[in-house]
Each structure stands twice: as C-alpha cells, then as structure tokens.
Design a protein around this motif. Structure first.
Motif, PDB file in Angstrom:
ATOM      1  N   GLU A  71       0.827  -1.213   0.000  1.00 12.75           N
ATOM      2  CA  GLU A  71       0.000   0.000   0.000  1.00 12.75           C
ATOM      3  C   GLU A  71       0.858   1.259   0.000  1.00 12.75           C
ATOM      4  O   GLU A  71       0.523   2.247  -0.657  1.00 12.75           O
ATOM      5  CB  GLU A  71      -0.946  -0.019   1.193  1.00 12.75           C
ATOM      6  N   LYS A  72       1.982   1.225   0.728  1.00  7.74           N
ATOM      7  CA  LYS A  72       2.866   2.393   0.718  1.00  7.74           C
ATOM      8  C   LYS A  72       3.480   2.580  -0.670  1.00  7.74           C
ATOM      9  O   LYS A  72       3.620   3.707  -1.151  1.00  7.74           O
ATOM     10  CB  LYS A  72       3.967   2.243   1.763  1.00  7.74           C
ATOM     11  N   TYR A  73       3.835   1.477  -1.299  1.00  6.44           N
ATOM     12  CA  TYR A  73       4.397   1.534  -2.651  1.00  6.44           C
ATOM     13  C   TYR A  73       3.377   2.132  -3.631  1.00  6.44           C
ATOM     14  O   TYR A  73       3.707   3.014  -4.438  1.00  6.44           O
ATOM     15  CB  TYR A  73       4.797   0.121  -3.085  1.00  6.44           C
ATOM     16  N   GLU A  74       2.134   1.678  -3.548  1.00  2.00           N
ATOM     17  CA  GLU A  74       1.091   2.195  -4.441  1.00  2.00           C
ATOM     18  C   GLU A  74       0.824   3.675  -4.186  1.00  2.00           C
ATOM     19  O   GLU A  74       0.627   4.455  -5.129  1.00  2.00           O
ATOM     20  CB  GLU A  74      -0.197   1.389  -4.254  1.00  2.00           C
ATOM     21  N   ARG A  75       0.822   4.090  -2.914  1.00  3.06           N
ATOM     22  CA  ARG A  75       0.612   5.517  -2.602  1.00  3.06           C
ATOM     23  C   ARG A  75       1.724   6.365  -3.206  1.00  3.06           C
ATOM     24  O   ARG A  75       1.482   7.453  -3.735  1.00  3.06           O
ATOM     25  CB  ARG A  75       0.565   5.732  -1.087  1.00  3.06           C
ATOM     26  N   SER A  76       2.946   5.849  -3.124  1.00  4.54           N
ATOM     27  CA  SER A  76       4.083   6.593  -3.659  1.00  4.54           C
ATOM     28  C   SER A  76       3.971   6.765  -5.167  1.00  4.54           C
ATOM     29  O   SER A  76       4.287   7.828  -5.713  1.00  4.54           O
ATOM     30  CB  SER A  76       5.384   5.865  -3.301  1.00  4.54           C
ATOM     31  N   LEU A  77       3.500   5.728  -5.855  1.00  3.63           N
ATOM     32  CA  LEU A  77       3.298   5.843  -7.298  1.00  3.63           C
ATOM     33  C   LEU A  77       2.233   6.885  -7.628  1.00  3.63           C
ATOM     34  O   LEU A  77       2.390   7.695  -8.556  1.00  3.63           O
ATOM     35  CB  LEU A  77       2.889   4.485  -7.883  1.00  3.63           C
ATOM     36  N   LYS A  78       1.147   6.895  -6.853  1.00  8.05           N
ATOM     37  CA  LYS A  78       0.052   7.843  -7.099  1.00  8.05           C
ATOM     38  C   LYS A  78       0.482   9.282  -6.805  1.00  8.05           C
ATOM     39  O   LYS A  78      -0.078  10.230  -7.363  1.00  8.05           O
ATOM     40  CB  LYS A  78      -1.155   7.480  -6.238  1.00  8.05           C
ATOM     41  N   GLU A  79       1.481   9.419  -5.943  1.00  9.67           N
ATOM     42  CA  GLU A  79       1.994  10.757  -5.625  1.00  9.67           C
ATOM     43  C   GLU A  79       2.959  11.267  -6.684  1.00  9.67           C
ATOM     44  O   GLU A  79       3.510  12.362  -6.557  1.00  9.67           O
ATOM     45  CB  GLU A  79       2.690  10.724  -4.264  1.00  9.67           C
ATOM     46  N   GLY A  80       3.198  10.467  -7.726  1.00 13.25           N
ATOM     47  CA  GLY A  80       4.022  10.921  -8.839  1.00 13.25           C
ATOM     48  C   GLY A  80       5.422  10.354  -8.883  1.00 13.25           C
ATOM     49  O   GLY A  80       6.200  10.686  -9.788  1.00 13.25           O
ATOM     50  N   ASN A  81       5.784   9.505  -7.919  1.00 12.26           N
ATOM     51  CA  ASN A  81       7.112   8.899  -7.931  1.00 12.26           C
ATOM     52  C   ASN A  81       7.152   7.751  -8.945  1.00 12.26           C
ATOM     53  O   ASN A  81       6.153   7.059  -9.154  1.00 12.26           O
ATOM     54  CB  ASN A  81       7.470   8.352  -6.552  1.00 12.26           C
ATOM     55  N   ASP A  82       8.309   7.551  -9.565  1.00 19.35           N
ATOM     56  CA  ASP A  82       8.431   6.405 -10.456  1.00 19.35           C
ATOM     57  C   ASP A  82       8.680   5.151  -9.626  1.00 19.35           C
ATOM     58  O   ASP A  82       8.852   5.210  -8.403  1.00 19.35           O
ATOM     59  CB  ASP A  82       9.528   6.615 -11.507  1.00 19.35           C
ATOM     60  N   ALA A  83       8.687   3.995 -10.288  1.00 16.35           N
ATOM     61  CA  ALA A  83       8.793   2.717  -9.582  1.00 16.35           C
ATOM     62  C   ALA A  83      10.087   2.615  -8.785  1.00 16.35           C
ATOM     63  O   ALA A  83      10.114   2.048  -7.680  1.00 16.35           O
ATOM     64  CB  ALA A  83       8.688   1.562 -10.574  1.00 16.35           C
ATOM     65  N   PHE A  84      11.180   3.170  -9.333  1.00 18.48           N
ATOM     66  CA  PHE A  84      12.475   3.087  -8.637  1.00 18.48           C
ATOM     67  C   PHE A  84      12.394   3.759  -7.268  1.00 18.48           C
ATOM     68  O   PHE A  84      12.748   3.173  -6.244  1.00 18.48           O
ATOM     69  CB  PHE A  84      13.574   3.736  -9.489  1.00 18.48           C
ATOM     70  N   TRP A  85      11.911   5.023  -7.242  1.00 19.81           N
ATOM     71  CA  TRP A  85      11.872   5.761  -5.976  1.00 19.81           C
ATOM     72  C   TRP A  85      10.766   5.250  -5.063  1.00 19.81           C
ATOM     73  O   TRP A  85      10.900   5.288  -3.838  1.00 19.81           O
ATOM     74  CB  TRP A  85      11.712   7.259  -6.248  1.00 19.81           C
ATOM     75  N   ALA A  86       9.700   4.747  -5.654  1.00 21.52           N
ATOM     76  CA  ALA A  86       8.624   4.186  -4.827  1.00 21.52           C
ATOM     77  C   ALA A  86       9.133   2.982  -4.035  1.00 21.52           C
ATOM     78  O   ALA A  86       8.822   2.820  -2.854  1.00 21.52           O
ATOM     79  CB  ALA A  86       7.439   3.799  -5.697  1.00 21.52           C
ATOM     80  N   LYS A  87       9.919   2.126  -4.682  1.00 22.93           N
ATOM     81  CA  LYS A  87      10.491   0.968  -3.982  1.00 22.93           C
ATOM     82  C   LYS A  87      11.583   1.404  -3.009  1.00 22.93           C
ATOM     83  O   LYS A  87      11.674   0.904  -1.885  1.00 22.93           O
ATOM     84  CB  LYS A  87      11.055  -0.032  -4.992  1.00 22.93           C
ATOM     85  N   ASN A  88      12.425   2.334  -3.446  1.00 19.81           N
ATOM     86  CA  ASN A  88      13.530   2.790  -2.612  1.00 19.81           C
ATOM     87  C   ASN A  88      13.038   3.409  -1.309  1.00 19.81           C
ATOM     88  O   ASN A  88      13.616   3.177  -0.237  1.00 19.81           O
ATOM     89  CB  ASN A  88      14.376   3.799  -3.396  1.00 19.81           C
ATOM     90  N   ASN A  89      11.963   4.176  -1.376  1.00 21.14           N
ATOM     91  CA  ASN A  89      11.443   4.874  -0.198  1.00 21.14           C
ATOM     92  C   ASN A  89      10.485   4.018   0.625  1.00 21.14           C
ATOM     93  O   ASN A  89       9.820   4.518   1.533  1.00 21.14           O
ATOM     94  CB  ASN A  89      10.741   6.168  -0.624  1.00 21.14           C
ATOM     95  N   ASN A  90      10.439   2.742   0.316  1.00 24.11           N
ATOM     96  CA  ASN A  90       9.529   1.817   0.993  1.00 24.11           C
ATOM     97  C   ASN A  90      10.282   0.833   1.890  1.00 24.11           C
ATOM     98  O   ASN A  90       9.688  -0.092   2.437  1.00 24.11           O
ATOM     99  CB  ASN A  90       8.728   1.032  -0.068  1.00 24.11           C
ATOM    100  N   GLN A  91      11.590   1.015   2.032  1.00 21.97           N
ATOM    101  CA  GLN A  91      12.397  -0.004   2.704  1.00 21.97           C
ATOM    102  C   GLN A  91      12.348   0.097   4.229  1.00 21.97           C
ATOM    103  O   GLN A  91      12.050  -0.864   4.924  1.00 21.97           O
ATOM    104  CB  GLN A  91      13.849   0.075   2.215  1.00 21.97           C
ATOM    105  N   VAL A  92      12.674   1.259   4.756  1.00 21.00           N
ATOM    106  CA  VAL A  92      12.780   1.411   6.204  1.00 21.00           C
ATOM    107  C   VAL A  92      11.401   1.260   6.845  1.00 21.00           C
ATOM    108  O   VAL A  92      10.422   1.856   6.399  1.00 21.00           O
ATOM    109  CB  VAL A  92      13.390   2.783   6.560  1.00 21.00           C
ATOM    110  N   TYR A  93      11.306   0.436   7.855  1.00 21.20           N
ATOM    111  CA  TYR A  93      10.090   0.119   8.617  1.00 21.20           C
ATOM    112  C   TYR A  93       9.159  -0.869   7.906  1.00 21.20           C
ATOM    113  O   TYR A  93       8.376  -1.546   8.553  1.00 21.20           O
ATOM    114  CB  TYR A  93       9.270   1.369   8.974  1.00 21.20           C
ATOM    115  N   TYR A  94       9.227  -0.948   6.585  1.00 25.34           N
ATOM    116  CA  TYR A  94       8.247  -1.778   5.888  1.00 25.34           C
ATOM    117  C   TYR A  94       8.899  -2.941   5.131  1.00 25.34           C
ATOM    118  O   TYR A  94       9.009  -4.044   5.640  1.00 25.34           O
ATOM    119  CB  TYR A  94       7.405  -0.908   4.936  1.00 25.34           C
ATOM    120  N   ALA A  95       9.333  -2.694   3.891  1.00 23.99           N
ATOM    121  CA  ALA A  95       9.779  -3.793   3.033  1.00 23.99           C
ATOM    122  C   ALA A  95      10.969  -4.547   3.622  1.00 23.99           C
ATOM    123  O   ALA A  95      11.062  -5.767   3.518  1.00 23.99           O
ATOM    124  CB  ALA A  95      10.121  -3.268   1.644  1.00 23.99           C
TER     125      ALA A  95
END
Length: 683
Positions: A520-544
């Motif tokens: 869900e955090k990854y999907e929110r990041s995509l909807k906020e305009g981030n590309d897949a690379f940054w969406a995954k990168n910013n999903n690591q700490v606490y989650y992924a």
C-alpha cells in the motif's frame, strides 16, 4: 581399534552443567547429523591433526599469512585424492565439509570455495563442452581460478559494469579493455597473487557497436609457469584487510588485451566468426538473470558458513560463562551463566544457531540436489517457480543470518569481558573474519530489497483469492492472507505463547501485515508521482526491509518445526521446542511496534507475555546450554581459544598462553630508549 564415534568429554569444570542436562547429548547430536556425517567430520579432523600445515604457528607478516593459507589449501583434505571424499554420493557431506573448513581456517575455506567450487561451477553452468578441460585443469592443480564481477566504481549494480569485451572480426577474438580505474575489477579472491585464470564479467560489444550487456569470459591473466601477469594485464593486491587476510583479494586492469572467441562462456549467448550475436533468449533480462544464477548458490552456502562462525563464538562464550565465577549469595561465587542478564546475552543466540543449523542443512541439501540433477540432465519440472522462490529465500537468508551472527559475535566479545579482548580468546579474529559475510555475494540491504520486491507481487493475488504455492513451501500460507490478517492475539499465559504453532501463527500475521503495508505504501508513492524506482527505494525502512526479515524468520521456524516433529525421543523434542520458542519470541520481540501498529497486539499484556516467556526460556535452557554446545561444537583442535576447550580448564589454558607467549616474560629490546627518554625529560 576403531575410535569411538562420540567419546566422553574430558572431566573438568564443565561437568557441573553436563550432569544437569535434561537430555542425552549424543541422541541430539545424531539427530542433527547422522552417524555417517559425524564419522566424515571426524575423519577430516584426524587428517588435519596429522598434517603439520594445519597446526598453529606464529605468522608475523601478511606474506606469512598468505603463504600459510595457500599451503593449507593444497594440503590435507584439499589434496586431490581426498577432495570431497565422495561428497556427491552423500550431499549432506557438503555443508559438513564447509563447516569444518571455516573452523580450520576461514580464509582457506573461502579460497577453496572460489577455486574448487565457484570458478568451475560457473564454467560448467554457463560454458559448453569446449570449456570442460578448464575445470579439469583446476582440479589437477594446473590452473587457479577466480571470479571477477565487482569493479572499483560498481558492485551490487552489476548492469553498470564498464569492463568491455569487443569482438574483432580480423583476429576472430575479443579485445578486453578497462576504460579507466573506476572500471578495474576488484576484490576478487585469489586474484591478488594466486589466480592464473579469471571468470570476467564484461560488456559484450559486436563490431557494429552494439552493446549486448554483461557476459562471462574465461581469461588467462598469468603465465602458469612463472605466475607473472601476461602482457596487457595489470594485476595487483588490495592490501591488508581487517580480516580474512589469508585471501589475496586483487584488482585487474585490461589494456586492449586479446582473447580468443572461445573465451566467451557461450551456453546462453555466442558471437559467430563474422561478429553476429546469437542467443536463445528473447528477453535480455532473463539471459542476464541466468548469468547470475551462481550467486544464489553462493548465498545459500554463506548461510551455512555464517552459522559455523556463530557456533564457534557460542562455544567460546557459553563454555566460558559456565566456568567464570563472579559474586553470589552467602559469600559464594557462582558461574556467570547463572545470572539472568548473562543468559539473555547468550542463549537466544544459541537458539538461533540451532534454528539456522536445521534451515541451512535443509536448503543446502535442496540446492545441491537440484544442481547435481541438472548436471545429470534431470531438470526439475517446477524449475522456474523453484528458481524464483530460491532466489527470494537466498536473498533474505544471507542478510538475516549474517546480521544476527555479527550481532552475536559482538555480544560474545563483551560477555567474555577483559579476557575476551585477548587475541588468544579467539573472538576478535572470528568477528573480523566473519564481517565480510555481510558484504560479499551481494550487499545485505540490496539483497533484502530483492526479496521484498518478489514478495510484493503476491498481495494482489491474496486480494483476488488465488492459490499461492511454492516448491519450497515458504509462501504457501499466503493463500489464506485475508483470514490471517483478521487474526488477533488470543493467549493469556506464557505456557500458551511458547507453543510452536502459536509462534508460527504470530509470524504469519506479521508477514501478511508487512506485505499489505509495504504494498500500500508503494502504491501511494506511485500515485503521488514517484516512479517505480523511488517508490520501492522509499519503501524499505520500517516496511519492506522488515517484511523480508519476517518472511525468512517464519520460513526458518517452519523448517525447524518440521524437523522437531521427526524426533522420537521426548527429551530431545522438549529441548528443541524450547530452542524453537526462544528464537521465535526473541525475534518477534523486535517487531512489537508492528504487532501493535497493525492491531494484533492490544494493551500491555501481549508484550509482557513475550518478554516473560523469553526470560523463562532462557532460565529453562540454562542447565542445558553446555550440552547443547557439545552437540554442535568443533573439535578442540579447531577451537582457537583458551576459553572454548571442551575440558573447561580456562585458567590453565590462559596460564599456558601468558607464560609461554613470546616476549611476555622478557624486557623489550627498546628498554634503553625508555631510560634515555626518562633522563631527557628531567632536563
């Protein structure tokens, strides 16, 4: 007369705890490793004892250390006539061999793995019949091989490697070239001083200027008779390291160096004499993935090696804790193992060692069996699914186990206090040598992300109610993800929370919750305009990142429980269940935030029960700790510590170290300089 398989330990201070053990250590030992494996390991140890190359010696310089490691690699059980001792006839011997190798000399174990395993296995996996003679020459001692992937400027980001191999139609071969120092190959073990040949990963260019991506080439880099670099090759050593200095890690630079067309390992791709690129793969990513398959094997093997380091450290710390006395009631000193704080410092890591032992034996056997079957032309029917799942497992287990191992070794050093700081205690060298496992064969955080990326694809399948199943059984429970996520904490006693089935139930919830949250955090990041690379990168700490760790811990416990259910002796089963529960709850405690955040835990009671259970299990296992170590410890010959011998005579061994140490009882050769300085300071 044949030597007894499991003789009694020598009498001494450790008898106090051995006599208190709740189980028969021999029965547990033979449950972990059958008699034929124990006999195999004993045979190797006897060989080492009988070979002077493996006896302790004073090594003063880096060159001494390198020479000693090289001699050991070619002596004893590394000799051709003993190599692998029929290990392919019993694949359980493979991890046993690796364990002994680490205990004998960690540098040698890595050198042997690179030269005798990784180099030839990559040639066999990615080459064709014309390359098979290269394998024979390694096993006959004519060639020494290494594996060159990493470059000065790029490590984990393999696709960005810049070493070039350009096909030349005129010479019918390739021109290998290093454009600048950042593109130099580096850190390859055996490259610095020993290797005559190297598997080199380079960008393949055809004469039309097209780059076809990273490919593998077998390149001779030194003259096999003189060991001098060939013209057009610059090769050197990386210099002293903080550990594993018996390995000559090196760097390699090509200056328009010519190799034949046969240098290309051409199973998955080739270039014909006219310079036309040919491959059966339509998808370049799949070809690239196949080229890196050998790294998954390496990560699985590293888990076994990491546990060998952990067991060695545990042997030293637990046996010392059972002998060392401090304070106590009524003026009587007691062993520090009696203190709850010390139990909590050591015993969860002991539980981890048993968890890892059963897990690594399982996955190593699965992986080696698949490899041997492939060699014999017996491809798995589920090869694709198996490959994806094993990649997910291997990319998670190396980080989880190597991090846990390093955390443990640091705790052991401090738990052994001042004496543990001595080099003769063995923990410092062990810790420094083990540290590299967190980096080589893939940096841990990046590997973790590969596992979480693979797991994320299952959340939409869970929502759709699809059946999720893997050949290794690590993801099967995700089919019930929605039901699992609706679960709530529902126990009210320590006795209930330590049940293996309930610990697995909590872990299942944690994995599914983290999977949902990460997706869900990854999907929110995509909807906020981030590309897949940054969406995954910013999903690591606490989650992924936490998702990958929880997934692997659940799977290891799943494997552990399957083995527990195979036990016939109730006392052995009881102690294994307590070890299972201690590792499970000790690691779950680190996820209390997620358990509360997702609503599985509510109120004070769940966390209190987890903590009370951890302390109770530590106390319950205290009297069994020494005998548990006896089941997994190395032979005394391989324990390079005055603290870790099976006789428990710590102070007697320390006295021998102090009284017999060179220079310990004499004045320094610079004593006159000290006196001279003293006279000067008074002026």
């Amino acid at each position: 007369m044949k030597k007894q398989l499991l003789p009694n330990f020598p009498p001494g201070p450790l008898d106090r705890y051995r006599n208190l053990a709740s189980f028969d250590w021999r029965k547990l030992k033979l449950f972990i490793e059958p008699a034929e494996i124990v006999e195999f390991k004993n045979e190797i140890v006897e060989l080492l004892k009988g070979n002077p190359a493996f006896h302790p010696k004073k090594l003063e310089t880096l060159d001494d250390v390198r020479r000693d490691a090289s001699l050991q690699m070619h002596e004893g059980f590394y000799l051709q006539e003993f190599k692998y001792l029929g290990m392919l006839d019993n694949l359980r011997k493979v991890p046993a061999f690796g364990e002994i190798a680490v205990w004998s000399n960690p540098s040698v174990s890595v050198k042997n793995a690179l030269n005798n395993s990784m180099y030839p296995s990559v040639i066999r996996a990615l080459g064709t019949e014309k390359h098979l003679d290269l394998i024979e020459k390694v096993w006959q001692g004519e060639h020494f091989g290494c594996f060159c992937l990493t470059e000065i400027g790029h490590g984990t980001d393999t696709k960005r490697m810049r070493t070039r191999a350009t096909y030349d139609k005129e010479s019918k071969g390739f021109i290998m070239h290093t454009p600048d120092f950042e593109a130099a190959k580096c850190w390859a073990g055996l490259l610095g001083q020993t290797a005559t040949h190297a598997i080199v990963y380079a960008q393949l260019y055809t004469p039309d200027g097209t780059c076809h991506g990273l490919h593998q080439f077998v390149v001779q880099i030194r003259d096999v008779k003189t060991m001098q670099p060939l013209p057009g090759i610059t090769v050197g050593d990386m210099g002293p390291k903080i550990g594993l200095n018996g390995i000559d890690n090196g760097f390699l630079i090509f200056n328009n160096f010519h190799v034949s067309r046969d240098a290309l390992l051409n199973k998955n791709a080739d270039v014909n004499e006219e310079g036309v690129y040919v491959t059966p793969f339509k998808d370049a990513n799949k070809r690239f993935g196949a080229s890196l398959a050998a790294l998954s094997d390496g990560r699985i093997n590293i888990t076994n090696l990491c546990n060998a380091y952990l067991i060695q450290g545990l042997t030293i710390a637990v046996r010392y804790a059972a002998v060392r006395k401090q304070f106590g009631p009524d003026g009587n000193e007691i062993p520090i193992l009696e203190y709850q704080t010390h139990q909590h410092r050591l015993l969860p890591y002991l539980a981890g060692a048993f968890t890892f032992k059963f897990f690594s034996l399982h996955v190593c056997l699965e992986q080696h069996t698949t490899f041997v079957n492939n060699l014999n032309g017996k491809q798995r029917e589920d090869a694709v699914e198996y490959g994806f799942e094993m990649h997910g497992i291997s990319s998670a287990c190396k980080p989880v186990i190597s991090w846990f191992m390093m955390e443990a070794l640091n705790e052991f050093r401090q738990a052994c206090a001042g004496h543990g700081y001595l080099k003769a205690a063995g923990i410092g060298d062990l810790r420094n040598d083990a540290d590299a496992n967190c980096t080589y064969e893939g940096e841990n955080h990046v590997l973790n992300q590969q596992t979480s990326n693979w797991l994320l694809k299952f959340w939409p399948q869970i929502l759709e109610g699809k059946i999720i199943k893997g050949p290794m059984e690590s993801i099967d429970y995700l089919s019930h993800g929605k039901e699992i996520l609706a679960d709530k904490f529902a126990v009210d006693s320590v006795e209930h929370i330590i049940r293996p089935e309930y610990i697995l139930r909590m872990y299942k919830w944690l994995v599914v919750y983290l999977l949902k949250s990460s997706y869900e955090k990854y999907e929110r990041s995509l909807k906020e305009g981030n590309d897949a690379f940054w969406a995954k990168n910013n999903n690591q700490v606490y989650y992924a990142r936490s998702l990958s760790v929880a997934y692997l811990n659940h799977y290891m416990l799943h494997i552990f429980l399957k083995r527990i259910n195979e036990t016939e002796d109730p006392k052995v089963r009881n102690v294994l269940e307590r070890l299972f529960a201690l590792y499970g709850l000790f690691t779950l405690e680190r996820s209390l935030g997620h358990l509360y955040q997702g609503g599985f835990f509510v109120g004070e009671k769940p966390a209190t029960l987890v903590q009370d259970a951890v302390l109770k299990l530590c106390g319950d296992l205290k009297n069994d700790a020494v005998s548990l170590i006896d089941c997994i410890a190395a032979d005394d010959f391989l324990i390079k510590s005055f603290m870790g011998k099976s006789d428990g005579k710590v102070y007697e061994h320390l006295q021998n170290e102090l009284m017999g140490g060179e220079g310990n009882m004499s004045r320094p050769n610079w004593w006159k300089e000290v006196l001279h300085w003293g006279k000067q300071s008074k002026l």
